[in-house]
Design a protein around this motif. Structure first.
Motif, PDB file in Angstrom:
ATOM      1  N   GLN A 152      53.024  37.344  43.420  1.00 39.66           N
ATOM      2  CA  GLN A 152      53.405  38.747  43.319  1.00 39.66           C
ATOM      3  C   GLN A 152      52.481  39.687  44.075  1.00 39.66           C
ATOM      4  N   GLN A 153      51.324  39.195  44.529  1.00 35.70           N
ATOM      5  CA  GLN A 153      50.367  40.058  45.200  1.00 35.70           C
ATOM      6  C   GLN A 153      50.356  39.818  46.698  1.00 35.70           C
ATOM      7  N   SER A 154      49.996  40.874  47.421  1.00 37.65           N
ATOM      8  CA  SER A 154      49.821  40.740  48.859  1.00 37.65           C
ATOM      9  C   SER A 154      48.595  39.893  49.146  1.00 37.65           C
ATOM     10  N   ALA A 155      48.659  39.105  50.216  1.00 34.32           N
ATOM     11  CA  ALA A 155      47.521  38.275  50.593  1.00 34.32           C
ATOM     12  C   ALA A 155      46.289  39.113  50.892  1.00 34.32           C
ATOM     13  N   GLN A 156      46.491  40.381  51.245  1.00 34.71           N
ATOM     14  CA  GLN A 156      45.367  41.267  51.537  1.00 34.71           C
ATOM     15  C   GLN A 156      44.530  41.545  50.299  1.00 34.71           C
ATOM     16  N   ASN A 157      45.094  41.316  49.116  1.00 32.27           N
ATOM     17  CA  ASN A 157      44.368  41.574  47.869  1.00 32.27           C
ATOM     18  C   ASN A 157      43.744  40.312  47.287  1.00 32.27           C
ATOM     19  N   ILE A 158      43.840  39.201  48.014  1.00 31.03           N
ATOM     20  CA  ILE A 158      43.351  37.931  47.499  1.00 31.03           C
ATOM     21  C   ILE A 158      42.325  37.348  48.473  1.00 31.03           C
ATOM     22  N   ASP A 159      41.127  37.142  47.990  1.00 35.28           N
ATOM     23  CA  ASP A 159      40.119  36.437  48.779  1.00 35.28           C
ATOM     24  C   ASP A 159      40.076  34.964  48.389  1.00 35.28           C
ATOM     25  N   LEU A 160      40.054  34.723  47.080  1.00 33.43           N
ATOM     26  CA  LEU A 160      39.927  33.364  46.585  1.00 33.43           C
ATOM     27  C   LEU A 160      40.433  33.315  45.148  1.00 33.43           C
ATOM     28  N   ALA A 161      41.061  32.218  44.779  1.00 32.93           N
ATOM     29  CA  ALA A 161      41.542  32.051  43.400  1.00 32.93           C
ATOM     30  C   ALA A 161      41.211  30.649  42.919  1.00 32.93           C
ATOM     31  N   LEU A 162      40.798  30.574  41.660  1.00 31.37           N
ATOM     32  CA  LEU A 162      40.563  29.285  41.006  1.00 31.37           C
ATOM     33  C   LEU A 162      41.668  29.087  39.989  1.00 31.37           C
ATOM     34  N   CYS A 163      42.416  28.003  40.121  1.00 31.01           N
ATOM     35  CA  CYS A 163      43.532  27.796  39.217  1.00 31.01           C
ATOM     36  C   CYS A 163      43.802  26.308  39.013  1.00 31.01           C
ATOM     37  N   SER A 164      44.675  26.023  38.056  1.00 32.98           N
ATOM     38  CA  SER A 164      45.065  24.648  37.761  1.00 32.98           C
ATOM     39  C   SER A 164      46.474  24.406  38.289  1.00 32.98           C
ATOM     40  N   GLN A 165      46.980  23.192  38.060  1.00 34.15           N
ATOM     41  CA  GLN A 165      48.293  22.844  38.590  1.00 34.15           C
ATOM     42  C   GLN A 165      49.435  23.585  37.913  1.00 34.15           C
ATOM     43  N   VAL A 166      49.164  24.257  36.795  1.00 43.19           N
ATOM     44  CA  VAL A 166      50.246  24.975  36.116  1.00 43.19           C
ATOM     45  C   VAL A 166      50.481  26.353  36.732  1.00 43.19           C
ATOM     46  N   MET A 167      49.586  26.798  37.609  1.00 39.83           N
ATOM     47  CA  MET A 167      49.758  28.076  38.279  1.00 39.83           C
ATOM     48  C   MET A 167      50.685  27.927  39.483  1.00 39.83           C
ATOM     49  N   GLN A 168      51.428  28.969  39.773  1.00 40.50           N
ATOM     50  CA  GLN A 168      52.321  28.961  40.930  1.00 40.50           C
ATOM     51  C   GLN A 168      51.579  29.529  42.134  1.00 40.50           C
ATOM     52  N   VAL A 169      51.454  28.718  43.171  1.00 37.11           N
ATOM     53  CA  VAL A 169      50.685  29.080  44.362  1.00 37.11           C
ATOM     54  C   VAL A 169      51.617  29.121  45.570  1.00 37.11           C
ATOM     55  N   PRO A 170      51.551  30.164  46.404  1.00 39.38           N
ATOM     56  CA  PRO A 170      52.373  30.205  47.620  1.00 39.38           C
ATOM     57  C   PRO A 170      52.165  28.966  48.484  1.00 39.38           C
ATOM     58  N   GLU A 171      53.236  28.469  49.061  1.00 39.39           N
ATOM     59  CA  GLU A 171      53.175  27.222  49.821  1.00 39.39           C
ATOM     60  C   GLU A 171      52.246  27.305  51.023  1.00 39.39           C
ATOM     61  N   HIS A 172      52.097  28.489  51.600  1.00 37.37           N
ATOM     62  CA  HIS A 172      51.299  28.606  52.819  1.00 37.37           C
ATOM     63  C   HIS A 172      49.805  28.779  52.540  1.00 37.37           C
ATOM     64  N   PHE A 173      49.400  28.831  51.272  1.00 37.17           N
ATOM     65  CA  PHE A 173      47.986  28.971  50.944  1.00 37.17           C
ATOM     66  C   PHE A 173      47.236  27.666  51.233  1.00 37.17           C
ATOM     67  N   HIS A 174      45.967  27.809  51.624  1.00 33.78           N
ATOM     68  CA  HIS A 174      45.077  26.658  51.748  1.00 33.78           C
ATOM     69  C   HIS A 174      44.515  26.337  50.370  1.00 33.78           C
ATOM     70  N   GLN A 175      44.110  25.079  50.163  1.00 35.22           N
ATOM     71  CA  GLN A 175      43.510  24.736  48.885  1.00 35.22           C
ATOM     72  C   GLN A 175      42.619  23.511  49.011  1.00 35.22           C
ATOM     73  N   LEU A 287      40.725  25.421  44.322  1.00 36.09           N
ATOM     74  CA  LEU A 287      40.455  26.740  44.894  1.00 36.09           C
ATOM     75  C   LEU A 287      41.520  26.985  45.950  1.00 36.09           C
ATOM     76  N   VAL A 288      42.153  28.152  45.920  1.00 36.35           N
ATOM     77  CA  VAL A 288      43.212  28.469  46.883  1.00 36.35           C
ATOM     78  C   VAL A 288      42.922  29.798  47.545  1.00 36.35           C
ATOM     79  N   TRP A 289      43.400  29.966  48.772  1.00 35.48           N
ATOM     80  CA  TRP A 289      43.182  31.213  49.506  1.00 35.48           C
ATOM     81  C   TRP A 289      44.252  31.371  50.583  1.00 35.48           C
ATOM     82  N   PRO A 290      44.555  32.614  50.974  1.00 42.18           N
ATOM     83  CA  PRO A 290      45.586  32.856  51.989  1.00 42.18           C
ATOM     84  C   PRO A 290      45.075  32.562  53.394  1.00 42.18           C
TER      85      PRO A 290
END
Length: 319
Positions: A152-175, A287-290
């Motif tokens: 739901q957020q723009s990639a410009q507002n995301i530097d880094l996220a720590l999450c588990s497999q239950v979180m929904q992550v955009p397909e184009h994100f690195h991890q 760890l995931v990031w745009p």
């Protein structure tokens, strides 16, 4: 390589829409050597090619730039006036196209790290300690992570996220994976089940505490129970992890969670744990990031710092 320069110029001045950057490099070499052959050698060009470049420069600047004399080529007054601004421009362009080294100690940026409340409780103290030792002038902003936050957020507002497999992550994100935790069932030390083997039936006999963090371990529990055609009774929903542990220690409710934080506070609260009576109860963390921040040296530093700390914490927890 073409350098596009579009700007308004004062009347009588030259207006450039497009400049070949290599011509500026040729001019710099010609000013340095004042010799076509030597300039051609430095630029790895043939002498005729350098002569053609000089002809283009004369047209561009509307000045001969160099004139032949008995002692060789002599720069015109206009050519000499270009020496300092040309050197400054080329240095700025070199800096523009060069990858800058990152020094954490000099950094004054704000870094946005997205984490759930549980992961904040588990890893932020160690991350923050290492972060401010290395980058005392930088800022770290923690943003609460919900199940669909990254979608739901723009990639410009995301530097880094720590999450588990239950979180929904955009397909184009690195991890990158940073470890896993096994889930357990926590209860008060004086709970009737504290001395018994936990079965699916007695697990479902008691009400459960749920920490409402969005996309947390409870999603995994509910999913695994639904596969068995079972449902548990929720006795309390609470947004704070420590609040859940204190209530747990004073009631006969159960609390399913990964163990890192619970074990850390087991001396503060009289609680104990038993293995869950359901399978597939591990959480894998990434760890995931745009892509927009993938090559940023500062972000690469932050990713390594977080990854090293989280891996070490989860590794220590298994000992």
């Amino acid at each position: 390589m073409k350098l596009m320069i579009i700007r308004k110029m004062d009347r009588g001045c030259m207006e450039l829409a497009q400049v070949d950057l290599k011509l500026l490099l040729c001019l710099s070499s010609l000013l340095k050597h004042q010799n076509v052959s030597m300039a051609a050698d430095e630029m790895n060009m043939s002498q005729p090619a350098m002569s053609r470049s000089l002809a283009k420069l004369r047209t561009l600047f509307k000045d001969p730039l160099f004139v032949r004399t008995a002692v060789g080529m002599e720069p015109t007054v206009h050519a000499l006036s270009l020496v300092q601004p040309l050197e400054k421009t080329l240095n700025q362009l070199t800096e523009l196209f060069s990858k800058q080294d990152f020094c954490p100690n000099d950094c004054k940026r704000n870094f946005r790290l997205h984490m759930t409340s549980y992961l904040t409780q588990a890893h932020l103290p160690d991350i923050a300690e290492a972060f401010y030792i290395a980058a005392p002038n930088a800022q770290l902003e923690i943003i609460n992570l919900q199940e669909k936050s990254l979608l739901q957020q723009s990639a410009q507002n995301i530097d880094l996220a720590l999450c588990s497999q239950v979180m929904q992550v955009p397909e184009h994100f690195h991890q990158i994976p940073v470890g896993e935790e096994m889930m357990s069932c926590f209860m008060a030390k004086n709970h009737p089940l504290s001395k018994e083997t936990l079965t699916l039936d007695n697990f479902l006999d008691y009400p459960h505490i749920v920490v409402s963090i969005g996309g947390g371990p409870n999603v995994l529990i509910e999913t695994n129970l639904s596969k068995l055609g079972k449902i548990r009774k929720v006795g309390l929903r609470v947004p704070h992890y420590l609040g859940a542990l204190e209530v747990l220690s004073r009631t006969k409710m159960l609390f399913s969670s990964t163990s890192f934080v619970a074990d850390r506070f087991s001396q503060l609260f009289p609680i104990t744990s038993r293995p869950l009576p359901i399978e597939n109860n591990s959480l894998n963390y990434v760890l995931v990031w745009p892509p927009t921040v993938h090559n940023d040296p500062a972000q690469q530093w932050l990713r390594k710092l977080c990854a090293d700390i989280i891996k070490n914490n989860l590794k220590s927890d298994k000992k």
